[in-house]
Design a protein around this motif. Structure first.
Motif, PDB file in Angstrom:
ATOM      1  N   PHE A 156       0.843  -1.190   0.000  1.00 17.75           N
ATOM      2  CA  PHE A 156       0.000   0.000   0.000  1.00 17.75           C
ATOM      3  C   PHE A 156       0.882   1.244   0.000  1.00 17.75           C
ATOM      4  CE2 PHE A 156      -2.501  -2.900   2.851  1.00 17.75           C
ATOM      5  CZ  PHE A 156      -3.615  -3.070   2.045  1.00 17.75           C
TER       6      PHE A 156
ATOM      7  N   ARG B  98      -0.334   7.571   3.320  1.00 19.94           N
ATOM      8  CA  ARG B  98      -0.252   9.040   3.392  1.00 19.94           C
ATOM      9  C   ARG B  98       0.388   9.463   4.703  1.00 19.94           C
ATOM     10  NH1 ARG B  98      -2.590  13.247   0.587  1.00 19.94           N
ATOM     11  NH2 ARG B  98      -3.902  11.794  -0.591  1.00 19.94           N
TER      12      ARG B  98
ATOM     13  N   GLY C 158      -6.935  13.863   1.024  1.00 22.40           N
ATOM     14  CA  GLY C 158      -6.780  12.590   1.713  1.00 22.40           C
ATOM     15  C   GLY C 158      -6.306  12.796   3.132  1.00 22.40           C
TER      16      GLY C 158
ATOM     17  N   GLU D  91      -4.174   7.301   5.896  1.00 20.02           N
ATOM     18  CA  GLU D  91      -4.895   6.456   4.942  1.00 20.02           C
ATOM     19  C   GLU D  91      -3.894   5.601   4.164  1.00 20.02           C
ATOM     20  OE1 GLU D  91      -5.328   7.977   0.635  1.00 20.02           O
ATOM     21  OE2 GLU D  91      -6.536   9.315   1.878  1.00 20.02           O
TER      22      GLU D  91
ATOM     23  N   PHE E  43      -3.685   3.097   0.427  1.00 15.27           N
ATOM     24  CA  PHE E  43      -4.436   3.019  -0.822  1.00 15.27           C
ATOM     25  C   PHE E  43      -3.589   2.433  -1.932  1.00 15.27           C
ATOM     26  CE2 PHE E  43      -2.112   6.994  -1.008  1.00 15.27           C
ATOM     27  CZ  PHE E  43      -1.735   7.130  -2.342  1.00 15.27           C
ATOM     28  N   TRP E  44      -4.250   2.101  -3.019  1.00 12.46           N
ATOM     29  CA  TRP E  44      -3.575   1.814  -4.284  1.00 12.46           C
ATOM     30  C   TRP E  44      -4.583   1.909  -5.411  1.00 12.46           C
ATOM     31  CZ3 TRP E  44       0.910   3.118  -4.907  1.00 12.46           C
ATOM     32  CH2 TRP E  44       1.704   2.675  -5.981  1.00 12.46           C
ATOM     33  N   ASP E  45      -4.071   1.855  -6.635  1.00 11.89           N
ATOM     34  CA  ASP E  45      -4.915   2.031  -7.809  1.00 11.89           C
ATOM     35  C   ASP E  45      -4.548   1.003  -8.858  1.00 11.89           C
ATOM     36  OD1 ASP E  45      -2.477   3.131  -8.815  1.00 11.89           O
ATOM     37  OD2 ASP E  45      -3.072   5.114  -8.097  1.00 11.89           O
TER      38      ASP E  45
ATOM     39  N   TRP F 171      -9.196   3.284  -1.343  1.00 11.73           N
ATOM     40  CA  TRP F 171      -8.423   3.688  -0.174  1.00 11.73           C
ATOM     41  C   TRP F 171      -9.168   3.323   1.096  1.00 11.73           C
ATOM     42  CZ3 TRP F 171     -10.941   7.824  -2.768  1.00 11.73           C
ATOM     43  CH2 TRP F 171     -11.788   8.624  -1.993  1.00 11.73           C
TER      44      TRP F 171
ATOM     45  N   ASP G  60      -9.346   4.792   5.100  1.00 11.00           N
ATOM     46  CA  ASP G  60      -9.054   5.929   5.979  1.00 11.00           C
ATOM     47  C   ASP G  60      -9.462   5.538   7.394  1.00 11.00           C
ATOM     48  OD1 ASP G  60      -9.157   8.250   7.491  1.00 11.00           O
ATOM     49  OD2 ASP G  60     -10.344   9.397   6.045  1.00 11.00           O
TER      50      ASP G  60
ATOM     51  N   HIS H 240      -9.353  10.716 -10.178  1.00  9.63           N
ATOM     52  CA  HIS H 240      -9.024  10.369  -8.794  1.00  9.63           C
ATOM     53  C   HIS H 240      -9.037  11.602  -7.897  1.00  9.63           C
ATOM     54  CE1 HIS H 240      -6.885   6.299  -9.846  1.00  9.63           C
ATOM     55  NE2 HIS H 240      -8.107   6.396 -10.327  1.00  9.63           N
TER      56      HIS H 240
ATOM     57  N   ARG I 182     -11.716  12.223  -4.842  1.00 14.43           N
ATOM     58  CA  ARG I 182     -11.209  12.416  -3.484  1.00 14.43           C
ATOM     59  C   ARG I 182     -11.601  13.789  -2.938  1.00 14.43           C
ATOM     60  NH1 ARG I 182      -7.140   9.890  -0.987  1.00 14.43           N
ATOM     61  NH2 ARG I 182      -6.168   8.003  -1.840  1.00 14.43           N
TER      62      ARG I 182
END
Length: 431
Positions: A357, A360, A372, A376, A378-380, A388, A390, A412, A416
């Motif tokens: 991941f 942040r 964000g 948190e 996340f990945w894409d 994500w 949080d 994105h 967000r």
């Protein structure tokens, strides 16, 4: 059979720019202030991108505090067939496969099957004696040097293993990589691991962050440590416990009417359908390769169950998949200070990297960054999917669309920003 051309691209790139939302009036700076997820605001953003022609279709699902806070679907999953984007639409999630692989491997970590700083060669002996490429001698022969330390499992999980990012490196090293013919779907993970180990490392382990096929090696570790084929392990230990019935590598005959078409977006915004034979080459049959880094198809609800498990500390609906401390470990920045070269990772904001991941580490620094919350993870995916988790605001979000290349539409950031517009500590600053 070579891996489909799309899978040779790397997911992740610099986000495009859109204006940031204003911070909610009266919000106290420096404190999370998410009172609600504004459905109308998200509808406006996603619907607007589809209505403008920037996207063929998009859908999103947001959970907060243990309940659904938003669902929306806009435009078409298959433009040519006139089939709308729907809640049960299947999409190719590409690199959003990677966090699933990380969860699988960390289950075995919890069982004491390995330690994060164990040498990979302890379990995959083909990596014993691996060397680092150090240029060529006067006769043009490659110079190979012993690395200062072995590749560790932790290196695999944070992309600091020394592997090249693909076959695009110029010169002699690129030739060595391409000669290994790694990008195949008609070989097993075991064979792919052996081929990768035959290629010199591009850099000493731990000195750079470079996105690579390291997660496929993680999948091979799952096989060796569990004694099961990787896809069977995922089914029995991740998908079945989480009731992710629509997630897998192979499209069944009854699913083909639900899969979203894949489009290529030109620089001038024209969306052209990728021929299905090419777009779905991997998922249409049961190939020997079961990658850890890409290849799964899923639905919004299925992937949300995975995300909800993470936001709830490794448990969902009374079924524990991971311990809370393991989830926290995965979501903690693990990049060494020495790894100052981080490729395009800084383009995702103020982030480090944990176990499969991005994490942040600071609030958005300027209006160009996506909103964000600190903490948190996340990945894409290459086709512009995103998720994500949080923990502070107990939000899990999943966003689907299906086009390449990555990042040509400010999807994105816009999504967000819409979710966090009322959060004074997470919203991107105003210009």
């Amino acid at each position: 059979m070579a891996r489909p051309f799309l899978c040779m691209l790397l997911a992740g790139a610099f986000a495009a720019l859109v204006p940031a939302p204003a911070i909610a009036a009266g919000a106290e700076p420096g404190h999370a202030d998410v009172a609600r997820v504004d459905r109308a605001r998200i509808d406006t953003v996603l619907g607007g991108l589809v209505d403008s022609g920037a996207l063929v279709g998009a859908s999103a699902l947001v959970w907060q505090d243990g309940q659904e806070a938003y669902f929306g679907a806009f435009g078409l999953a298959d433009r040519e067939a006139g089939r709308p984007m729907a809640r049960d639409t299947l999409v190719q999630i590409f690199s959003m496969t990677k966090p699933v692989t990380g969860v699988a491997l960390m289950q075995l970590y919890e069982q004491g099957k390995f330690q994060l700083d164990d040498p990979v060669a302890k379990y995959l002996p083909e990596f014993d004696g691996v060397r680092v490429y150090a240029g060529a001698d006067v006769k043009g022969r490659p110079i190979l040097a012993a690395p200062p330390r072995p590749i560790t499992v932790r290196d695999l999980m944070r992309h600091t293993a020394g592997f090249a990012g693909g076959g695009s490196e110029p010169g002699q090293f690129g030739d060595l990589y391409r000669k290994a013919d790694l990008e195949r779907i008609d070989i097993t993970l075991a064979e792919a691991s052996r081929r990768l180990a035959s290629v010199p490392l591009l850099y000493p382990p731990g000195t750079r962050w470079l996105y690579s096929s390291a997660v496929d090696v993680q999948a091979r570790l799952v096989e060796v440590l569990s004694g099961q084929p990787f896809d069977r392990y995922l089914q029995e230990h991740v998908f079945d416990p989480l009731r992710m019935g629509d997630t897998g590598y192979v499209l069944h005959d009854g699913d083909r009417g639900r899969i979203a078409a894949l489009y290529t977006r030109s620089d001038d915004g024209v969306m052209t359908r990728v021929p299905d034979a090419k777009a779905f080459e991997f998922n249409r049959r049961d190939w020997p390769m079961k990658p850890g880094g890409w290849g799964l198809v899923s639905t919004l609800d299925d992937y949300m169950r995975f995300a909800r498990m993470l936001v709830d500390g490794g448990e969902l609906d009374g079924v524990r998949v991971l311990r809370p401390e393991t989830v926290r470990l995965m979501a903690s920045d693990a990049l060494p200070a020495a790894a100052t070269d981080r490729s395009w990772l800084p383009g995702k904001g103020q982030v480090g990297f944990g176990i499969d991941f991005a994490v942040r580490t600071a609030p958005p620094a300027n209006a160009e960054e996506a909103s964000g919350e600190v903490g948190e993870f996340f990945w894409d995916g290459m086709a512009n999917t995103l998720f994500w988790v949080d923990p502070l605001n107990r939000i899990a979000a999943v966003l689907f669309t299906q086009y390449v290349p990555f990042g040509k539409v400010p999807l994105h950031k816009a999504f967000r920003d819409a979710v966090y517009a009322d959060d004074s500590s997470a919203a991107a600053p105003r210009e």
